[in-house]
Structures are given as structure tokens and as C-alpha cells.
Design a protein around this motif. Structure first.
Motif, short mmCIF file in Angstrom:
data_model
loop_
_atom_site.label_atom_id
_atom_site.label_comp_id
_atom_site.label_asym_id
_atom_site.label_seq_id
_atom_site.Cartn_x
_atom_site.Cartn_y
_atom_site.Cartn_z
N LEU A 7 41.70 84.82 61.79
CA LEU A 7 41.51 86.14 62.35
C LEU A 7 40.54 86.98 61.52
N VAL A 8 40.39 86.64 60.27
CA VAL A 8 39.52 87.41 59.37
C VAL A 8 38.05 86.98 59.51
N GLU A 9 37.78 85.90 60.19
CA GLU A 9 36.41 85.39 60.27
C GLU A 9 35.43 86.44 60.82
N GLN A 10 35.81 87.16 61.86
CA GLN A 10 34.92 88.18 62.42
C GLN A 10 34.71 89.31 61.43
N ARG A 11 35.74 89.67 60.68
CA ARG A 11 35.60 90.74 59.68
C ARG A 11 34.63 90.32 58.58
N VAL A 12 34.69 89.07 58.16
CA VAL A 12 33.75 88.57 57.14
C VAL A 12 32.34 88.58 57.71
N ALA A 13 32.18 88.13 58.95
CA ALA A 13 30.86 88.13 59.58
C ALA A 13 30.30 89.54 59.70
N ASP A 14 31.16 90.49 60.07
CA ASP A 14 30.72 91.89 60.15
C ASP A 14 30.29 92.41 58.79
N ALA A 15 31.06 92.09 57.76
CA ALA A 15 30.71 92.53 56.40
C ALA A 15 29.40 91.92 55.95
N MET A 16 29.16 90.66 56.30
CA MET A 16 27.92 89.98 55.91
C MET A 16 26.70 90.55 56.63
N SER A 17 26.91 91.24 57.73
CA SER A 17 25.77 91.76 58.48
C SER A 17 25.05 92.88 57.74
N ASP A 18 25.76 93.57 56.84
CA ASP A 18 25.09 94.66 56.11
C ASP A 18 25.35 94.63 54.60
N THR A 19 25.95 93.54 54.11
CA THR A 19 26.25 93.40 52.69
C THR A 19 25.84 92.00 52.25
N ARG A 20 25.14 91.92 51.13
CA ARG A 20 24.66 90.62 50.69
C ARG A 20 25.75 89.72 50.15
N ILE A 21 26.79 90.32 49.56
CA ILE A 21 27.85 89.52 48.94
C ILE A 21 29.19 89.99 49.48
N VAL A 22 30.00 89.05 49.92
CA VAL A 22 31.35 89.35 50.39
C VAL A 22 32.30 88.45 49.63
N LEU A 23 33.31 89.04 49.02
CA LEU A 23 34.31 88.30 48.28
C LEU A 23 35.51 88.04 49.19
N ILE A 24 35.93 86.79 49.25
CA ILE A 24 37.10 86.41 50.03
C ILE A 24 38.21 86.09 49.04
N VAL A 25 39.28 86.86 49.08
CA VAL A 25 40.39 86.63 48.15
C VAL A 25 41.68 86.45 48.94
N GLY A 26 42.64 85.79 48.33
CA GLY A 26 43.93 85.58 48.96
C GLY A 26 44.74 84.59 48.16
N PRO A 27 45.94 84.31 48.61
CA PRO A 27 46.81 83.38 47.89
C PRO A 27 46.26 81.96 47.91
N ARG A 28 46.75 81.16 47.01
CA ARG A 28 46.34 79.76 46.95
C ARG A 28 46.59 79.06 48.27
#
Length: 64
Positions: A7-28
Motif C-alpha cells: 500500500l505504501v508503493e504509491q506514497r514512495v512513488a509520489d515522494a520520489m517525484s519531487d525528492t531525490r532521496i526517499v528513505l524506507i524504514v520499518g521492522p525487519r
């Protein structure tokens, strides 16, 4: 092997549209690397700080 939809894939894609670096964090084992590699196949670059050379470059760059 089928992958669960992220579900977060679209949010990451949106963030990448105007930001050069996006950090993806979460549990192991929650699919962070799988998501990043999948998105990298769509023309986005993928780097991991588990690679000593990449980590060193990031540390040196942040000190600038």
C-alpha cells in the motif's frame, strides 16, 4: 511466488517525484528491500547502506 500488494508503493512513488532521496524504514522482514528493488526496476535507482563503499560515500557527502 506472488507478492503481497504494498500500500505504501504509491506514497514512495509520489515522494520520489519531487525528492531525490526517499528513505524506507520499518521492522525487519516487512518488505522494505523487496519494495525498493521492485521500484528500482521502474527506473529509480536503488542503493543500500549495507554496502561499505556506499555507506562511506554517504557519510563523506553528509559531512560537506
Amino acid at each position: 511466488m506472488a507478492l503481497y500488494p504494498r500500500l505504501v508503493e504509491q506514497r514512495v512513488a509520489d515522494a520520489m517525484s519531487d525528492t531525490r532521496i526517499v528513505l524506507i524504514v520499518g521492522p525487519r522482514q516487512s518488505g522494505k528491500t523487496t519494495l525498493a528493488k521492485k521500484m528500482a526496476n521502474k527506473g529509480m535507482e536503488y542503493y543500500t547502506l549495507d554496502n561499505a563503499t556506499t555507506l562511506d560515500a554517504a557519510v563523506r557527502r553528509s559531512a560537506v
